[in-house]
Write a protein that holds these residues in place. Structure first.
Motif, short mmCIF file in Angstrom:
data_model
loop_
_atom_site.label_atom_id
_atom_site.label_comp_id
_atom_site.label_asym_id
_atom_site.label_seq_id
_atom_site.Cartn_x
_atom_site.Cartn_y
_atom_site.Cartn_z
N MET A 119 0.84 -1.19 0.00
CA MET A 119 0.00 0.00 0.00
C MET A 119 0.89 1.25 0.00
O MET A 119 1.72 1.44 0.89
CB MET A 119 -0.91 0.02 1.23
N SER A 120 0.72 2.08 -1.01
CA SER A 120 1.56 3.27 -1.13
C SER A 120 1.10 4.37 -0.20
O SER A 120 -0.09 4.48 0.11
CB SER A 120 1.55 3.77 -2.57
N LEU A 121 2.03 5.19 0.26
CA LEU A 121 1.74 6.31 1.14
C LEU A 121 1.53 7.59 0.32
O LEU A 121 1.95 7.67 -0.83
CB LEU A 121 2.89 6.51 2.13
N PRO A 122 0.86 8.61 0.90
CA PRO A 122 0.69 9.87 0.18
C PRO A 122 2.02 10.51 -0.18
O PRO A 122 3.04 10.29 0.48
CB PRO A 122 -0.09 10.74 1.18
N GLN A 123 2.01 11.31 -1.22
CA GLN A 123 3.20 12.03 -1.66
C GLN A 123 3.61 13.06 -0.60
O GLN A 123 2.77 13.69 0.03
CB GLN A 123 2.91 12.73 -2.98
N ILE A 124 4.90 13.24 -0.40
CA ILE A 124 5.42 14.24 0.54
C ILE A 124 5.45 15.59 -0.17
O ILE A 124 5.90 15.70 -1.32
CB ILE A 124 6.81 13.87 1.05
N ALA A 125 4.94 16.64 0.51
CA ALA A 125 4.88 17.97 -0.10
C ALA A 125 5.21 19.02 0.94
O ALA A 125 5.25 18.75 2.14
CB ALA A 125 3.49 18.22 -0.68
N SER A 126 5.44 20.24 0.46
CA SER A 126 5.63 21.37 1.39
C SER A 126 4.27 21.76 1.96
O SER A 126 3.21 21.37 1.46
CB SER A 126 6.23 22.56 0.64
#
Length: 249
Positions: A1-8
């Motif tokens: 299961m992939s995690l959400p994208q990291i963003a500022s």
């Protein structure tokens, strides 16, 4: 299961506010749909159904427990089974006393009905530790008339407002397989009473039964809705409450 994208933080805020606009649009659509549902016509129930409950035989009117509205959960429990449907059981596990109390405060009763004999229902209910009312429709037409028990030898097969042939064309061929009948399906039906007269206002099936959650979700599917009007509060909270319509969106 992939995690959400990291963003500022700024990127997250831009994405969140874009999603908020969609959430508000869905909330407005849901409010409009609930209003349209409350305006559905209703059908008087003229058949004398007899259920079996812990206090003996009961009519459909008795299931209201003297309240104005009744929600019936069609719990899948074939007479030959020793245990109820696991999926229905998962939903019933979430029916807490607080939920029942909130519905009762809005003059609404929630009860379950299954085709299994009362003795099996009582045994399973005790093992699960449930306290909500649960009745047996064994020997009555109730499950067939409300299209949650499929048996073409008793009544034409229909589920979620589709005939057996329509389901077969959509790929669900088991609806036309007489060798599998009778079989149970999930659903929920909603009723309104006017003195001694009982009316059917709404039924939902299949994935539609998954839309219910807290008491507001149940009430949104009833003919009378949430039955509450917001009054202007006093004191320091007045300004915050005055802005509530925006919060609701």
């Amino acid at each position: 299961m992939s995690l959400p994208q990291i963003a500022s933080r700024d990127e997250w805020l831009a994405a969140r506010t874009a999603l908020l606009a969609k959430e508000k649009a869905i909330t407005r659509q849901r409010d409009a749909l609930n209003a349209e549902r409350r305006n559905l016509p209703m059908v008087e129930i003229d058949k004398a159904y007899v259920f079996e409950g812990p206090d003996g035989p009961a009519s459909l009117l008795d299931l209201f427990e003297d309240r104005r509205q009744l929600i019936v959960g069609h719990f899948m429990f074939d007479p030959s089974w020793d245990d109820g449907c696991p999926s229905c059981s998962a939903g019933a596990d979430e029916v807490a006393q607080g939920l029942l109390d909130h519905l009762h405060a809005r003059d609404t009763t929630l009860a379950y009905v299954s085709r299994a004999p009362l003795a099996k229902i009582a045994d399973y209910k005790a093992r699960k530790g449930w306290t909500f009312p649960w009745y047996s429709s064994h020997g009555s037409d109730f499950n067939y008339d409300f299209h949650v028990t499929m048996d073409e030898s008793v009544a034409p097969v229909e589920y979620n407002y589709r005939s057996a042939e329509e389901h077969a064309r959509a790929g669900a061929t088991f609806f036309t397989d007489a060798a599998q009948q009778p079989f149970e399906m999930p659903g929920a039906s909603y009723f309104l009473r006017d003195d001694e007269r009982v009316f059917h206002t709404y039924s939902t099936f299949a994935r539609g039964t998954e839309q219910t959650g807290g008491s507001y979700y149940f009430l949104d599917l009833t003919a009378l809705g949430r039955q509450e009007e917001w009054e202007e509060p006093e004191g320091r909270a007045a300004a915050a409450h005055a802005a509530r319509p925006d919060f609701a969106e």
